[in-house]
Design an enzyme around this catalytic site. Structure first.
Site, PDB file in Angstrom:
ATOM      1  N   ASP A 372       0.905  -1.205  -0.011  1.00 34.73           N
ATOM      2  CA  ASP A 372       0.008  -0.039   0.152  1.00 34.73           C
ATOM      3  C   ASP A 372       0.979   1.331   0.103  1.00 34.73           C
ATOM      4  OD1 ASP A 372       0.840  -0.182   2.596  1.00 34.73           O
ATOM      5  OD2 ASP A 372      -0.715   0.202   3.558  1.00 34.73           O
ATOM      6  N   ASP A 645      -1.747  -2.986   6.110  1.00 31.80           N
ATOM      7  CA  ASP A 645      -2.316  -2.972   7.464  1.00 31.80           C
ATOM      8  C   ASP A 645      -3.498  -2.502   7.701  1.00 31.80           C
ATOM      9  OD1 ASP A 645      -2.108  -0.137   6.727  1.00 31.80           O
ATOM     10  OD2 ASP A 645      -0.790   0.618   8.248  1.00 31.80           O
ATOM     11  N   ASN A 713      25.939 -43.201  -3.100  1.00 26.00           N
ATOM     12  CA  ASN A 713      25.950 -44.305  -2.116  1.00 26.00           C
ATOM     13  C   ASN A 713      25.074 -45.498  -2.777  1.00 26.00           C
ATOM     14  OD1 ASN A 713      27.757 -43.080  -0.720  1.00 26.00           O
ATOM     15  ND2 ASN A 713      26.346 -42.586   1.124  1.00 26.00           N
ATOM     16  N   ASN A 738      24.446 -42.732   8.026  1.00 27.61           N
ATOM     17  CA  ASN A 738      23.386 -41.766   7.584  1.00 27.61           C
ATOM     18  C   ASN A 738      23.430 -40.758   8.877  1.00 27.61           C
ATOM     19  OD1 ASN A 738      21.861 -40.805   5.311  1.00 27.61           O
ATOM     20  ND2 ASN A 738      20.138 -41.183   6.756  1.00 27.61           N
TER      21      ASN A 738
END
Length: 903
Positions: A372, A645, A713, A738
């Site tokens: 605004d 607002d 992996n 892990n």
């Protein structure tokens, strides 16, 4: 209320919208229009007819009527979105696809072996992740709740007990339809009121309309029904609406609507329910399901290969479950929460309260900020900008006459009167009091739109047998009463040509977004001390006063800073288009294509999306139009923030990816927002944007590190499982590895980001994460395979009897390479040399690598089926890690050159 106020249904729309958010927007539009039409009808009725319909009179309601209406309509409160109960917040904190995967995997492991330590490792991961997120959300909610006002607001009503009318102070929640409400300066309007009487009434409507200056209200009959029905009730001159406040004057009005039936309530009620998904929500969901789909493909392959090659299907299942855990970025919720929590703490130091933690990420991804005007770009106060004579030149005499008018008036000074007084210093004020004495006053009223004071000159300032009348007010009304003008010290006749000139002069300044008032005087013989409006005749026009709400000093700098960081600012205001254009031009925004709310209503969604690409300023827009503009920007691919607002901003605040409000905003705006500023300042937002990008970048680091290393992996596991006569790593090894790797990444929220990363908005890119995983992940597999070959041929770990040595050697190499990847991926620069991680990250990764080296030699090794590694293995390990870092850096450079990005 439906029994008291006739229903005016809106025109039947076309095909019903099918999209949920579109339906909600249509419902909001229809509901608001319906209430507006009902209020418009009441504004067009005579006061006695309104009282009759409401079943009351000028004496007020009886006690039995009040009690009956309280029971029928309920308290005068607007439905508000309450903070969820802590138990609901706790349950929501565990609602995450990765946590669901971990719970399912833990159940499978428990079904196979209730004593398996992997079950408790997974359970710990789930609890830590969920509880940390719950605690951060819970603390943020409590902070936001603490901002709400803890006092009860009261108002004055007229009610009759027995046969004697009287006034009493009551809580605003106790106002009912039909109550007679008495208003005075400083009062909040407790309900939608149809005015019955008013004197010098000025009402601030910025929360509803966005207009910074107060407007005059009166008890006169408003526009006829045909012109006002379906229009904006905010503009009706005899209606005062909930959410507005009285700046000056007094009035009596009858409450025609309370609670959810008010114009404010019609908007607030439609805003309840689930918020639309933000860019963060969509991005996390896409990334989550990308990784889950990858896991669902790879895990069955690992299970099948191990089952067929090893023949032990139970162990193959356990191993594949452990692989699934390795593929799951189970700490994502915790890392995200820690990132957001750190961002929230950092932002709180800059007067920012974060209600929704996800909003920090959206703030970093934001590329369009809708805001605004009043209080954001401007100072939200009226100042006297210019004092002009009839030729348009600055003239001190105009200010002096205006000051006499403002200084001696007895009523409450309005913002423009105060602005005039503020231009005169205290020394001049003392002199004026010595030279002039107040004789009489002709107060402001809505019909005349001007006020006058009559003064007697004392001392040497002029003849004592004359009175000076000084009038100030709307240009048209003042000029109409003038017969002469003051032109460079000479009093000349106001001819038709000269009248057209001065009106045009005032219009030119009005078109620049200024509020213009005229000042005129008249000298009369001191024959009496009582004056009326009839004496405001044959005035001499002295000049004009031009007022404005000035831009903030740092507004232009803040806009440039946001633009430099890739955030385009668009002004979306309910204020007048001329005022909006002037303010936006003053702060450096492009106003060449300004669009009003009327235009927004005329175009379809596709055309509105096109308009939002080239338009910077939208003026005279209502709440529904604001929300529609935000949706259009989001549909065009933008991450949208909205700063507002007022009540008229609430719908757009909820619709935006990140809604920002201030602690002085109305309650519904604060509740609709994700972030609350304790200071309405764009520079605060600019710092928040950078913090959001840092938070987002650290989150993406974790995802890309985890996804790429886990993919490598799993690829290594597939290769090893296909050729080795034993499992390349036990399930417990995968889980411990892990867990250690995840611990090494817990410090990522405290890491720094490179400057070039913070220079533009960042959005989720699931496709980019998948591409990164496939391109970078296999690098680790190359060196996993070289490690396999070293262990097999150099250290003779080539049989089931030597599998513990093989598994231990790969565990250490895998953990160290995974931890090093944290430093390789965290920056597009050369790690350690051109970009060094923060101290917490260095300490955490160093500690995990040291733990991984120590574990095979520790007392825990037998329990984990590990054995000490020979010292001759470590030169091979160091060479492997150096080669791994070198190749990763080479691939990184090629990746950046091809795709133009890294994180």
């Amino acid at each position: 209320m439906n029994k008291l106020i006739p229903q005016v249904r809106p025109a039947t729309p076309g095909a019903a919208p099918t999209d949920k958010r579109t339906r909600q927007a249509a419902e909001l539009d229809a509901r608001t229009r319906e209430v507006g039409a009902r209020l418009a009808e009441l504004s067009a009725l005579p006061a006695h007819e309104v009282l009759r319909r409401l079943g009351t009179d000028t004496r007020g309601l009886r006690q039995d009527q009040v009690l009956e209406r309280l029971e029928r309509y309920g308290e005068n409160v607007v439905a508000q979105e309450r903070a969820p109960h802590w138990t609901r917040q706790l349950a929501t904190s565990f609602r995450n696809p990765f946590i669901g995967v971990l719970v399912a995997l833990a159940a499978v492991m428990y079904w196979q072996d209730p004593a398996d330590p992997g079950v408790w490792i997974l359970t710990s991961m789930v609890l830590i992740s969920g509880l940390l997120r719950f605690w951060q959300e819970f603390r943020s909610t409590r902070s936001a709740q603490a901002l709400k006002a803890l006092v009860t607001t009261s108002c004055t009503v007229r009610r009759r007990w027995s046969r004697h009318p009287g006034t009493e102070e009551i809580s605003m929640e106790q106002v009912v339809p039909g109550d007679l409400v008495l208003l005075a300066a400083g009062d909040l309007v407790p309900a939608d009121l149809r005015l019955l009487t008013a004197k010098d009434l000025m009402v601030g409507q910025a929360a509803l309309s966005g207009e910074s200056l107060p407007v005059a209200k009166a008890d006169t009959r408003a526009l006829d029904l045909g012109r006002h029905a379906g229009g904006d009730p905010v503009e009706a001159d005899n209606l005062c609406l909930t959410g507005t406040s009285v700046t000056s004057g007094t009035a009596t009005g009858v409450a025609v609507a309370t609670g959810a039936d008010t114009y404010f309530g019609s908007m607030a009620g439609a805003l309840a329910g689930d918020r639309p998904q933000t860019a963060f929500d969509v991005g996390v969901r896409r990334v989550s399901f990308l990784l889950i789909r990858f896991m669902l493909v790879m895990v069955p392959v690992v299970f099948a290969i191990n089952g067929f090659t090893k023949g032990d299907w139970d162990q193959a299942l356990l191993f594949s479950v452990s692989v699934a855990v390795g593929l799951t970025p189970e700490m994502l919720p915790m890392v995200v929460s820690a990132n957001l929590a750190r961002g929230a703490v950092a932002m709180s130091r800059h007067k920012v309260v974060v209600k929704q933690l996800n909003a920090i990420q959206n703030l970093g991804a934001m590329d369009v900020l809708c805001t605004d005007k009043t209080g954001t770009l401007t100072e939200d106060r009226v100042v006297l900008d210019r004092c002009l004579d009839v030729r348009g030149d600055e003239d001190r005499e105009v200010l002096e006459h205006a000051y006499l008018n403002a200084h001696f008036q007895t009523g409450l000074r309005g913002p423009m009167d105060q602005a005039v007084v503020d231009r005169i210093d205290e020394a001049e004020e003392v002199v004026v009091d010595r030279l002039f004495t107040m004789v009489d006053e002709i107060p402001f009223d809505f019909a005349r739109r001007r006020m006058s004071v009559v003064l007697r000159r004392d001392g040497l300032s002029g003849p004592a047998d004359e009175h000076t009348l000084v009038a100030k007010g709307a240009v048209e009304e003042v000029v109409e009463r003038c017969g002469h003008v003051m032109d460079r010290g000479e009093r000349v006749e106001l001819t038709a040509e000269l009248r057209a000139h001065v009106v045009d002069l005032s219009e030119r300044h009005h078109r620049t977004g200024r509020r213009v008032l005229a000042v005129a005087t008249r000298t009369v013989p001191a024959e009496h001390d009582t004056y009326t409006a009839a004496d405001e005749a044959d005035l001499t026009l002295v000049g004009f006063l031009a007022f404005l709400d000035p831009p903030k000093r740092d507004a232009a700098d803040a806009l440039r800073a946001l633009a430099g960081n890739g955030v385009a600012v668009k002004v979306v205001t309910g204020d007048d288009e001329l005022v909006a254009a002037r303010v936006c031009a003053d702060v450096g925004l492009d106003v060449s294509e300004l669009i009003t709310g009327a235009t927004v209503d005329l175009v379809d969604d596709a055309e509105l999306r096109r308009l939002t690409r080239t338009t910077t300023v939208f003026a005279k827009v209502n709440p529904v139009q604001k929300a529609r503009i935000v949706r259009a920007l989001k549909a065009d691919g933008h991450t949208v923030g909205f700063l507002g607002d007022g009540i008229n901003d609430a719908a757009a605040l909820r619709e935006a990816d990140v809604g920002v409000s201030v602690d002085t905003a109305v309650d519904i705006a604060k509740e609709s927002a994700d972030i609350i500023l304790l200071e309405k300042d764009l520079m605060v937002l600019e710092r928040g944007v950078l913090m959001g990008r840092q938070t987002f970048g650290n989150t993406v680091k974790y995802i890309k590190m985890t996804a790429s290393s886990n993919f490598g992996n799993v690829f290594s596991v597939l290769v090893a499982s296909a050729f080795l006569p034993f499992q390349p790593m036990l399930a417990i090894h995968l889980l411990v590895q892990n867990l250690c790797y995840d611990i090494s990444q817990l410090a990522i929220p405290w890491d720094r980001m490179d400057e070039e990363y913070l220079s533009k908005p960042r959005a989720w890119d699931a496709r980019g994460i998948g591409r990164f995983m496939i391109r970078i992940g296999p690098i680790s597999s190359v060196f996993d395979i070289t490690t396999f070959l070293v262990l097999w041929f150099v250290f003779r770990a080539d049989s089931p009897a030597q599998q513990t040595l093989f598994q231990t050697g790969w565990f250490v190499e895998g953990l160290l390479s995974q931890t090093l990847i944290v430093h390789m991926i965290r920056t597009r620069r050369i790690p350690f040399l051109r970009s060094r991680a923060s101290l917490p990250v260095l300490l955490m990764t160093g500690a995990v690598m040291a733990f991984g080296l120590w574990l095979p030699f520790s007392p825990l090794a037998p329990a984990l089926s590990m054995e000490p590694l020979p010292m001759s293995y470590f030169p091979w390990l160091i060479g492997t890690l150096l080669a791994y870092c070198t190749l990763t850096q080479v691939v990184k450079g090629r990746y950046i050159r091809r795709y133009g990005s890294w994180l």
